[in-house]
Design a protein around this motif. Structure first.
Motif, PDB file in Angstrom:
ATOM      1  N   PHE A 131       3.167 -12.095   8.682  1.00  0.00           N
ATOM      2  CA  PHE A 131       3.542 -10.815   9.365  1.00  0.00           C
ATOM      3  C   PHE A 131       3.098  -9.672   8.559  1.00  0.00           C
ATOM      4  O   PHE A 131       2.950  -9.705   7.234  1.00  0.00           O
ATOM      5  CB  PHE A 131       5.273 -10.837   9.064  1.00  0.00           C
ATOM      6  CG  PHE A 131       6.057 -11.593  10.050  1.00  0.00           C
ATOM      7  CD1 PHE A 131       6.161 -11.165  11.527  1.00  0.00           C
ATOM      8  CD2 PHE A 131       6.118 -13.042   9.541  1.00  0.00           C
ATOM      9  CE1 PHE A 131       6.843 -12.198  12.400  1.00  0.00           C
ATOM     10  CE2 PHE A 131       6.892 -13.869  10.653  1.00  0.00           C
ATOM     11  CZ  PHE A 131       7.315 -13.285  11.877  1.00  0.00           C
ATOM     12  N   LEU A 132       2.629  -8.521   9.294  1.00  0.00           N
ATOM     13  CA  LEU A 132       2.235  -7.343   8.553  1.00  0.00           C
ATOM     14  C   LEU A 132       2.940  -6.130   8.719  1.00  0.00           C
ATOM     15  O   LEU A 132       3.037  -5.619  10.021  1.00  0.00           O
ATOM     16  CB  LEU A 132       0.751  -7.141   8.958  1.00  0.00           C
ATOM     17  CG  LEU A 132      -0.215  -8.289   8.813  1.00  0.00           C
ATOM     18  CD1 LEU A 132      -1.519  -7.882   9.271  1.00  0.00           C
ATOM     19  CD2 LEU A 132      -0.344  -8.833   7.308  1.00  0.00           C
ATOM     20  N   TYR A 133       3.752  -5.478   7.747  1.00  0.00           N
ATOM     21  CA  TYR A 133       4.186  -4.220   7.862  1.00  0.00           C
ATOM     22  C   TYR A 133       2.822  -3.157   7.667  1.00  0.00           C
ATOM     23  O   TYR A 133       2.218  -3.323   6.723  1.00  0.00           O
ATOM     24  CB  TYR A 133       5.043  -3.869   6.779  1.00  0.00           C
ATOM     25  CG  TYR A 133       6.328  -4.026   6.689  1.00  0.00           C
ATOM     26  CD1 TYR A 133       7.340  -3.715   7.636  1.00  0.00           C
ATOM     27  CD2 TYR A 133       6.849  -5.285   6.000  1.00  0.00           C
ATOM     28  CE1 TYR A 133       8.623  -4.125   7.672  1.00  0.00           C
ATOM     29  CE2 TYR A 133       8.198  -5.627   6.050  1.00  0.00           C
ATOM     30  CZ  TYR A 133       8.892  -5.303   6.952  1.00  0.00           C
ATOM     31  OH  TYR A 133      10.434  -5.689   6.867  1.00  0.00           O
ATOM     32  N   PHE A 134       2.745  -2.527   8.812  1.00  0.00           N
ATOM     33  CA  PHE A 134       1.334  -1.778   8.693  1.00  0.00           C
ATOM     34  C   PHE A 134       1.354  -0.362   9.085  1.00  0.00           C
ATOM     35  O   PHE A 134       2.330  -0.127   9.966  1.00  0.00           O
ATOM     36  CB  PHE A 134       0.142  -2.524   9.506  1.00  0.00           C
ATOM     37  CG  PHE A 134       0.431  -2.451  10.968  1.00  0.00           C
ATOM     38  CD1 PHE A 134      -0.468  -1.469  11.533  1.00  0.00           C
ATOM     39  CD2 PHE A 134       1.241  -2.962  11.928  1.00  0.00           C
ATOM     40  CE1 PHE A 134      -0.449  -1.246  13.090  1.00  0.00           C
ATOM     41  CE2 PHE A 134       1.315  -2.889  13.266  1.00  0.00           C
ATOM     42  CZ  PHE A 134       0.567  -2.115  13.805  1.00  0.00           C
ATOM     43  N   THR A 135       0.426   0.479   8.984  1.00  0.00           N
ATOM     44  CA  THR A 135       0.220   1.726   9.580  1.00  0.00           C
ATOM     45  C   THR A 135      -1.350   1.926  10.146  1.00  0.00           C
ATOM     46  O   THR A 135      -1.997   1.533   9.360  1.00  0.00           O
ATOM     47  CB  THR A 135       0.653   2.969   8.507  1.00  0.00           C
ATOM     48  OG1 THR A 135      -0.091   2.945   7.496  1.00  0.00           O
ATOM     49  CG2 THR A 135       2.032   2.812   8.225  1.00  0.00           C
ATOM     50  N   ARG A 175     -12.527   9.215  11.519  1.00  0.00           N
ATOM     51  CA  ARG A 175     -12.130   8.284  10.372  1.00  0.00           C
ATOM     52  C   ARG A 175     -10.880   7.660  10.774  1.00  0.00           C
ATOM     53  O   ARG A 175      -9.834   8.250  11.220  1.00  0.00           O
ATOM     54  CB  ARG A 175     -12.104   8.956   8.987  1.00  0.00           C
ATOM     55  CG  ARG A 175     -13.263   9.859   8.665  1.00  0.00           C
ATOM     56  CD  ARG A 175     -13.303  10.281   7.373  1.00  0.00           C
ATOM     57  NE  ARG A 175     -13.620   9.028   6.441  1.00  0.00           N
ATOM     58  CZ  ARG A 175     -14.722   8.679   6.174  1.00  0.00           C
ATOM     59  NH1 ARG A 175     -15.926   9.322   6.872  1.00  0.00           N
ATOM     60  NH2 ARG A 175     -15.210   7.815   5.409  1.00  0.00           N
ATOM     61  N   ILE A 176     -10.805   6.321  10.584  1.00  0.00           N
ATOM     62  CA  ILE A 176      -9.684   5.645  10.832  1.00  0.00           C
ATOM     63  C   ILE A 176      -9.244   4.694   9.771  1.00  0.00           C
ATOM     64  O   ILE A 176     -10.186   4.588   8.815  1.00  0.00           O
ATOM     65  CB  ILE A 176      -9.692   4.427  12.067  1.00  0.00           C
ATOM     66  CG1 ILE A 176     -10.916   3.691  11.818  1.00  0.00           C
ATOM     67  CG2 ILE A 176      -9.853   5.478  13.547  1.00  0.00           C
ATOM     68  CD1 ILE A 176     -11.336   2.541  13.017  1.00  0.00           C
ATOM     69  N   ALA A 177      -7.954   4.362   9.285  1.00  0.00           N
ATOM     70  CA  ALA A 177      -7.580   3.834   8.306  1.00  0.00           C
ATOM     71  C   ALA A 177      -6.428   2.908   8.656  1.00  0.00           C
ATOM     72  O   ALA A 177      -5.230   3.119   9.506  1.00  0.00           O
ATOM     73  CB  ALA A 177      -7.008   4.666   7.213  1.00  0.00           C
ATOM     74  N   VAL A 178      -6.418   1.539   7.856  1.00  0.00           N
ATOM     75  CA  VAL A 178      -5.071   0.702   8.265  1.00  0.00           C
ATOM     76  C   VAL A 178      -4.637   0.321   6.736  1.00  0.00           C
ATOM     77  O   VAL A 178      -5.270   0.007   5.899  1.00  0.00           O
ATOM     78  CB  VAL A 178      -5.566  -0.398   9.010  1.00  0.00           C
ATOM     79  CG1 VAL A 178      -4.460  -1.388   8.979  1.00  0.00           C
ATOM     80  CG2 VAL A 178      -6.062  -0.105  10.498  1.00  0.00           C
ATOM     81  N   GLN A 179      -3.324   0.386   6.691  1.00  0.00           N
ATOM     82  CA  GLN A 179      -2.635   0.182   5.326  1.00  0.00           C
ATOM     83  C   GLN A 179      -1.602  -1.080   5.683  1.00  0.00           C
ATOM     84  O   GLN A 179      -0.914  -0.780   6.956  1.00  0.00           O
ATOM     85  CB  GLN A 179      -1.956   1.193   4.698  1.00  0.00           C
ATOM     86  CG  GLN A 179      -2.503   2.461   4.461  1.00  0.00           C
ATOM     87  CD  GLN A 179      -1.909   3.675   4.084  1.00  0.00           C
ATOM     88  OE1 GLN A 179      -1.899   3.972   2.982  1.00  0.00           O
ATOM     89  NE2 GLN A 179      -1.242   4.144   4.835  1.00  0.00           N
ATOM     90  N   TYR A 180      -1.378  -2.054   4.941  1.00  0.00           N
ATOM     91  CA  TYR A 180      -0.470  -3.174   5.279  1.00  0.00           C
ATOM     92  C   TYR A 180       0.075  -3.923   3.795  1.00  0.00           C
ATOM     93  O   TYR A 180      -0.714  -3.885   2.975  1.00  0.00           O
ATOM     94  CB  TYR A 180      -1.169  -4.114   6.123  1.00  0.00           C
ATOM     95  CG  TYR A 180      -2.167  -5.177   5.848  1.00  0.00           C
ATOM     96  CD1 TYR A 180      -1.765  -6.166   5.077  1.00  0.00           C
ATOM     97  CD2 TYR A 180      -3.348  -4.870   6.088  1.00  0.00           C
ATOM     98  CE1 TYR A 180      -2.701  -7.125   4.638  1.00  0.00           C
ATOM     99  CE2 TYR A 180      -4.426  -5.565   5.543  1.00  0.00           C
ATOM    100  CZ  TYR A 180      -3.973  -6.705   4.816  1.00  0.00           C
ATOM    101  OH  TYR A 180      -5.059  -7.721   4.347  1.00  0.00           O
ATOM    102  N   LYS A 192      -0.111 -11.692  -1.295  1.00  0.00           N
ATOM    103  CA  LYS A 192      -1.087 -11.049  -0.961  1.00  0.00           C
ATOM    104  C   LYS A 192      -0.959  -9.524  -1.470  1.00  0.00           C
ATOM    105  O   LYS A 192       0.052  -8.942  -1.273  1.00  0.00           O
ATOM    106  CB  LYS A 192      -1.500 -10.901   0.487  1.00  0.00           C
ATOM    107  CG  LYS A 192      -1.494 -12.373   1.364  1.00  0.00           C
ATOM    108  CD  LYS A 192      -2.787 -12.965   1.020  1.00  0.00           C
ATOM    109  CE  LYS A 192      -2.799 -14.298   1.845  1.00  0.00           C
ATOM    110  NZ  LYS A 192      -4.243 -15.022   1.771  1.00  0.00           N
ATOM    111  N   ALA A 193      -2.081  -8.895  -2.115  1.00  0.00           N
ATOM    112  CA  ALA A 193      -2.007  -7.723  -2.336  1.00  0.00           C
ATOM    113  C   ALA A 193      -2.084  -6.613  -1.188  1.00  0.00           C
ATOM    114  O   ALA A 193      -2.704  -6.875  -0.156  1.00  0.00           O
ATOM    115  CB  ALA A 193      -3.433  -7.465  -3.243  1.00  0.00           C
ATOM    116  N   PRO A 194      -1.345  -5.683  -1.444  1.00  0.00           N
ATOM    117  CA  PRO A 194      -1.384  -4.346  -0.315  1.00  0.00           C
ATOM    118  C   PRO A 194      -2.782  -4.043  -0.193  1.00  0.00           C
ATOM    119  O   PRO A 194      -3.426  -3.910  -1.156  1.00  0.00           O
ATOM    120  CB  PRO A 194      -0.281  -3.373  -0.866  1.00  0.00           C
ATOM    121  CG  PRO A 194       0.415  -4.030  -1.991  1.00  0.00           C
ATOM    122  CD  PRO A 194      -0.408  -5.213  -2.484  1.00  0.00           C
TER     123      PRO A 194
END
Length: 366
Positions: A131-135, A175-180, A192-194
């Motif tokens: 599962f991924l908490y993401f933005t 520009r796009i970005a994804v954090q998870y 897993k590292a953020p």
């Protein structure tokens, strides 16, 4: 379409179960307590199809469930994936290679044959057992900060619909970005590292048919952007506190020009010329599907754009690198300079600095 035997989840309320009967557009869902609940078929999301799970093999060896719930999520304006209640949460079907995360953003035109008017659907593919908490974030040229476009949870081995973009919105995704943050539920897992990944996006590709390609995660051609491949972030953000000020200045310069900028500015001396490399490999990431005439037209358009931007700067020197080849591009430039931009000084550029195949133009007041 859901069928008898599928494990489903309700879209508009908490709960779910197995479909035991379908009458017209009504499905009878047997929940965990044994009761049957009649629900409209369009209000159901298939979690596990009857029999074997429908899956597709991806290029890296993992599997991802087919997007059977894509349209249902769109119709219900699904904003974020909710964690299902423990009593009805389906067991995650893990894959052999799924402990390595592969994450892909996909932009799919609704009507690929009408790129001048179509809208685009954005998806996030989570090819992993996590599962991924993401933005999902974006920033257009000139913007000072990032805008959150989607925040939520994406489940393992699934394709999640993020949003639908019109032509103007797609044109601002410079520009796009994804954090998870990755995790598993109800079991032990490797930590897993953020991750935070920032990618430039050539928005002109949204309006060029040859820029949409087949992809193992999608049924129709898309623009696919790799975010993570086999646990390796693609172009991750790096923050060095010891040189943060220099990084900010560099970032501002990068954000003030397209991701693939053919102009190399030499700022060490005011008299040095502006250098523009017109080799197509410096202008476009991919020319697949383009004819020779289309490539030449793109190079000429770039030449005209640079000339037009500098016509009000008398004395400005511009070096266009066109290469030797068969001389087709050089002949086209000479024709432009003779008829469209006549009156400016034209000469061969310095061989010592630029080799054969470069022309220098000095802007004159016309």
């Amino acid at each position: 379409m859901a069928k008898v035997g599928d494990i489903v989840r309700f879209l508009s309320s908490t709960g779910g179960g197995r479909i035991v009967k379908i009458e017209g557009n009504i499905a009878h869902v047997e929940e965990q307590d044994g009761f049957e609940t009649p629900v409209l078929l369009k209000e159901l999301v298939v979690v596990t199809p009857a029999g074997e799970t429908a899956a597709r093999k991806d290029a890296f060896g993992g599997t991802v469930q087919t997007a059977q719930r894509k349209e249902a999520e769109r119709q219900s304006k699904f904003v974020a994936t909710k964690m299902p209640d423990a009593e009805v949460a389906p067991e995650v079907e893990e894959t052999v290679t799924g402990d390595s995360i592969n994450l892909v953003l996909g932009f799919q035109p609704v009507e690929i044959k009408h790129l001048s008017t179509t809208t685009y659907e954005a998806y996030l593919v989570n090819d992993s057992n996590y599962f991924l908490y993401f933005t999902f974030l974006s920033r257009a040229d000139g913007d000072k900060g990032w805008t959150t476009r989607f925040a939520g949870i994406v489940e393992p081995n699934i394709q999640l619909f993020l949003e639908e973009l019109d032509r103007d919105q797609a044109g601002r995704l410079d520009r796009i970005a994804v954090q998870y943050v990755a995790f598993k539920r109800d079991k032990e897992f490797a930590l897993k590292a953020p991750v935070a990944v920032e990618r430039p996006l050539d928005v002109t590709k949204f309006f060029k048919l040859h820029c949409f390609h087949d992809n193992p995660y999608f049924d129709t051609p898309v623009i696919a952007v790799d975010i993570v491949r086999d646990d390796v972030p693609q172009r991750p953000m790096s923050i060095d506190s010891s040189s943060l000020e220099d990084a900010i200045r560099l970032k501002r310069r990068e954000d003030s020009r397209p991701a693939r900028q053919p102009v190399r500015r030499r700022e060490s001396h005011k008299e040095e010329p502006l250098v523009v490399d017109l080799h197509i490999g410096e202008l476009l990431d991919n020319t697949r599907g383009m004819s020779n005439s289309e490539i030449l037209n793109y190079q000429i358009d770039t030449f005209r754009k640079v000339m037009d931007e500098n016509l009000r700067t008398p004395g400005k020197k511009i070096v266009f690198i066109h290469g030797k080849g068969e001389g087709v591009l050089r002949q086209a430039l000479m024709k432009e300079l003779k008829y469209r931009y006549k009156g400016h000084d034209v000469q061969d550029a310095s061989f010592r600095e630029y080799g054969y195949g470069a022309t220098q133009v000095t802007i004159r007041h016309i």
